[in-house]
Design a protein around this motif. Structure first.
Motif, mmCIF file in Angstrom:
data_model
loop_
_atom_site.group_PDB
_atom_site.id
_atom_site.type_symbol
_atom_site.label_atom_id
_atom_site.label_comp_id
_atom_site.label_asym_id
_atom_site.label_seq_id
_atom_site.Cartn_x
_atom_site.Cartn_y
_atom_site.Cartn_z
ATOM 1 N N ALA A 50 0.832 -1.209 0.000
ATOM 2 C CA ALA A 50 0.000 0.000 0.000
ATOM 3 C C ALA A 50 0.865 1.257 0.000
ATOM 4 O O ALA A 50 0.558 2.243 -0.678
ATOM 5 C CB ALA A 50 -0.932 -0.007 1.218
ATOM 6 N N ILE A 51 1.959 1.225 0.765
ATOM 7 C CA ILE A 51 2.867 2.372 0.799
ATOM 8 C C ILE A 51 3.518 2.571 -0.563
ATOM 9 O O ILE A 51 3.649 3.703 -1.053
ATOM 10 C CB ILE A 51 3.932 2.183 1.896
ATOM 11 C CG1 ILE A 51 3.275 2.208 3.274
ATOM 12 C CG2 ILE A 51 5.006 3.260 1.801
ATOM 13 C CD1 ILE A 51 4.214 1.849 4.412
ATOM 14 N N LEU A 52 3.925 1.465 -1.212
ATOM 15 C CA LEU A 52 4.511 1.563 -2.548
ATOM 16 C C LEU A 52 3.519 2.163 -3.531
ATOM 17 O O LEU A 52 3.891 2.986 -4.383
ATOM 18 C CB LEU A 52 4.938 0.178 -3.039
ATOM 19 C CG LEU A 52 6.213 -0.412 -2.445
ATOM 20 C CD1 LEU A 52 6.439 -1.820 -2.993
ATOM 21 C CD2 LEU A 52 7.414 0.471 -2.752
ATOM 22 N N LEU A 53 2.256 1.771 -3.434
ATOM 23 C CA LEU A 53 1.232 2.331 -4.309
ATOM 24 C C LEU A 53 1.114 3.835 -4.095
ATOM 25 O O LEU A 53 1.061 4.612 -5.054
ATOM 26 C CB LEU A 53 -0.113 1.661 -4.051
ATOM 27 C CG LEU A 53 -1.311 2.258 -4.806
ATOM 28 C CD1 LEU A 53 -1.106 2.171 -6.310
ATOM 29 C CD2 LEU A 53 -2.599 1.551 -4.386
ATOM 30 N N LEU A 54 1.099 4.253 -2.837
ATOM 31 C CA LEU A 54 0.988 5.687 -2.530
ATOM 32 C C LEU A 54 2.188 6.453 -3.069
ATOM 33 O O LEU A 54 2.035 7.488 -3.735
ATOM 34 C CB LEU A 54 0.877 5.875 -1.019
ATOM 35 C CG LEU A 54 0.829 7.334 -0.523
ATOM 36 C CD1 LEU A 54 -0.428 8.032 -1.045
ATOM 37 C CD2 LEU A 54 0.867 7.374 1.003
ATOM 38 N N VAL A 55 3.384 5.950 -2.821
ATOM 39 C CA VAL A 55 4.605 6.654 -3.225
ATOM 40 C C VAL A 55 4.715 6.722 -4.746
ATOM 41 O O VAL A 55 5.008 7.784 -5.317
ATOM 42 C CB VAL A 55 5.844 5.961 -2.625
ATOM 43 C CG1 VAL A 55 7.123 6.532 -3.227
ATOM 44 C CG2 VAL A 55 5.862 6.124 -1.112
ATOM 45 N N THR A 56 4.477 5.598 -5.432
ATOM 46 C CA THR A 56 4.618 5.598 -6.894
ATOM 47 C C THR A 56 3.550 6.453 -7.559
ATOM 48 O O THR A 56 3.828 7.127 -8.561
ATOM 49 C CB THR A 56 4.545 4.165 -7.452
ATOM 50 O OG1 THR A 56 3.320 3.532 -7.043
ATOM 51 C CG2 THR A 56 5.731 3.343 -6.977
ATOM 52 N N THR A 57 2.347 6.456 -7.009
ATOM 53 C CA THR A 57 1.275 7.253 -7.606
ATOM 54 C C THR A 57 1.529 8.742 -7.413
ATOM 55 O O THR A 57 1.371 9.538 -8.350
ATOM 56 C CB THR A 57 -0.086 6.868 -7.009
ATOM 57 O OG1 THR A 57 -0.327 5.471 -7.239
ATOM 58 C CG2 THR A 57 -1.211 7.669 -7.655
ATOM 59 N N LEU A 58 1.933 9.137 -6.214
ATOM 60 C CA LEU A 58 2.226 10.551 -5.971
ATOM 61 C C LEU A 58 3.415 11.019 -6.811
ATOM 62 O O LEU A 58 3.423 12.151 -7.318
ATOM 63 C CB LEU A 58 2.499 10.788 -4.486
ATOM 64 C CG LEU A 58 1.296 10.648 -3.546
ATOM 65 C CD1 LEU A 58 1.713 10.878 -2.101
ATOM 66 C CD2 LEU A 58 0.181 11.614 -3.938
ATOM 67 N N SER A 59 4.406 10.157 -6.972
ATOM 68 C CA SER A 59 5.553 10.516 -7.805
ATOM 69 C C SER A 59 5.145 10.646 -9.265
ATOM 70 O O SER A 59 5.612 11.543 -9.983
ATOM 71 C CB SER A 59 6.656 9.459 -7.659
ATOM 72 O OG SER A 59 7.120 9.391 -6.326
ATOM 73 N N ALA A 60 4.248 9.758 -9.713
ATOM 74 C CA ALA A 60 3.779 9.816 -11.098
ATOM 75 C C ALA A 60 3.005 11.095 -11.360
ATOM 76 O O ALA A 60 3.209 11.766 -12.380
ATOM 77 C CB ALA A 60 2.916 8.594 -11.408
ATOM 78 N N ILE A 61 2.112 11.461 -10.460
ATOM 79 C CA ILE A 61 1.319 12.676 -10.676
ATOM 80 C C ILE A 61 2.214 13.902 -10.601
ATOM 81 O O ILE A 61 2.007 14.892 -11.319
ATOM 82 C CB ILE A 61 0.160 12.776 -9.649
ATOM 83 C CG1 ILE A 61 -0.769 13.931 -9.993
ATOM 84 C CG2 ILE A 61 0.653 12.921 -8.262
ATOM 85 C CD1 ILE A 61 -1.510 13.787 -11.295
ATOM 86 N N THR A 62 3.271 13.847 -9.777
ATOM 87 C CA THR A 62 4.217 14.959 -9.717
ATOM 88 C C THR A 62 4.931 15.127 -11.054
ATOM 89 O O THR A 62 5.098 16.246 -11.551
ATOM 90 C CB THR A 62 5.255 14.722 -8.603
ATOM 91 O OG1 THR A 62 4.586 14.604 -7.348
ATOM 92 C CG2 THR A 62 6.239 15.881 -8.534
ATOM 93 N N GLY A 63 5.342 14.003 -11.662
ATOM 94 C CA GLY A 63 5.969 14.076 -12.980
ATOM 95 C C GLY A 63 5.038 14.654 -14.023
ATOM 96 O O GLY A 63 5.451 15.463 -14.870
#
Length: 203
Positions: A50-63
């Motif tokens: 779940a943490i990986l999902l949160l981190v990767t999604t937030l990083s993707a939207i930041t990009g």
């Protein structure tokens, strides 16, 4: 590929965030490869997943927001010239970018969502969104939803492949081939199928 990824993942969640963000700027490795790898190797349990999902999604939207700001800064004409000149080097056909960019004017929420499931386009179409000065909040919300669905599917798939007794990398390779085939079929339908373009709001 595994050794460099493993080295970066040695930095923990910061390494994961950097990988996910960098993939949005320059899609190497492709996101489905990265997410499958993370699900298989970096998620020992569901809370970590779940943490990986949160981190990767937030990083993707930041990009995506970075490219949105770039598009807003340089304007529509310069954005078009940028993609026309350099798009071929990242497998982004100018005709596809232009068609989706035009569809943005009419269905910006739908296109922002669907763009997250199209190779390369998912990385660079936010330039068009910014250049067209589309409303930021609907764009960000639709992109966030699309990125969440995309990331969830591949992270969970990778996680389920852990300890399955099968050759995880062989299974992962087959999944990647299937995904690429589906993406190619979508791109062909978008390019050659007027009825499909109208149905999806791209024509």
């Amino acid at each position: 590929m595994t050794d460099p990824l493993s080295a970066i993942l040695g930095f923990g969640l910061l390494g994961v965030a950097c990988l996910a963000f960098t993939e949005k700027i320059l899609p190497l490795p492709p996101s489905h490869v990265l997410l499958l790898f993370l699900g298989m190797t970096a998620a020992p349990d569901l809370p970590t997943l779940a943490i990986l999902l949160l981190v990767t999604t937030l990083s993707a939207i930041t990009g995506c927001l970075v490219w949105y700001c770039v598009g807003r800064r340089i304007g529509l004409d310069r954005a078009d010239r940028l993609v026309e000149r350099f798009g071929k080097y990242v497998c982004l056909r100018y005709a596809t970018y232009s068609r989706l960019g035009q569809a943005y004017r009419r269905h910006h929420v739908r296109v922002s969502l669907l763009a997250q499931f199209i190779p390369t386009v998912r990385n660079y179409l936010p330039i068009a969104a910014g250049a067209l000065r589309l409303p930021l909040l609907p764009f960000a919300a639709a992109t966030l939803l699309g990125a969440t669905l995309w990331n969830t599917g591949f992270l969970i798939t990778g996680y389920l492949m852990r300890g399955s007794g099968r050759d995880s990398y062989a299974v992962g390779f087959r999944i990647i081939v299937i995904v690429l085939a589906l993406e190619m079929a979508f791109m062909l339908a978008l390019r050659y199928g007027p009825a499909w373009r109208r149905r999806l709001g791209f024509g």
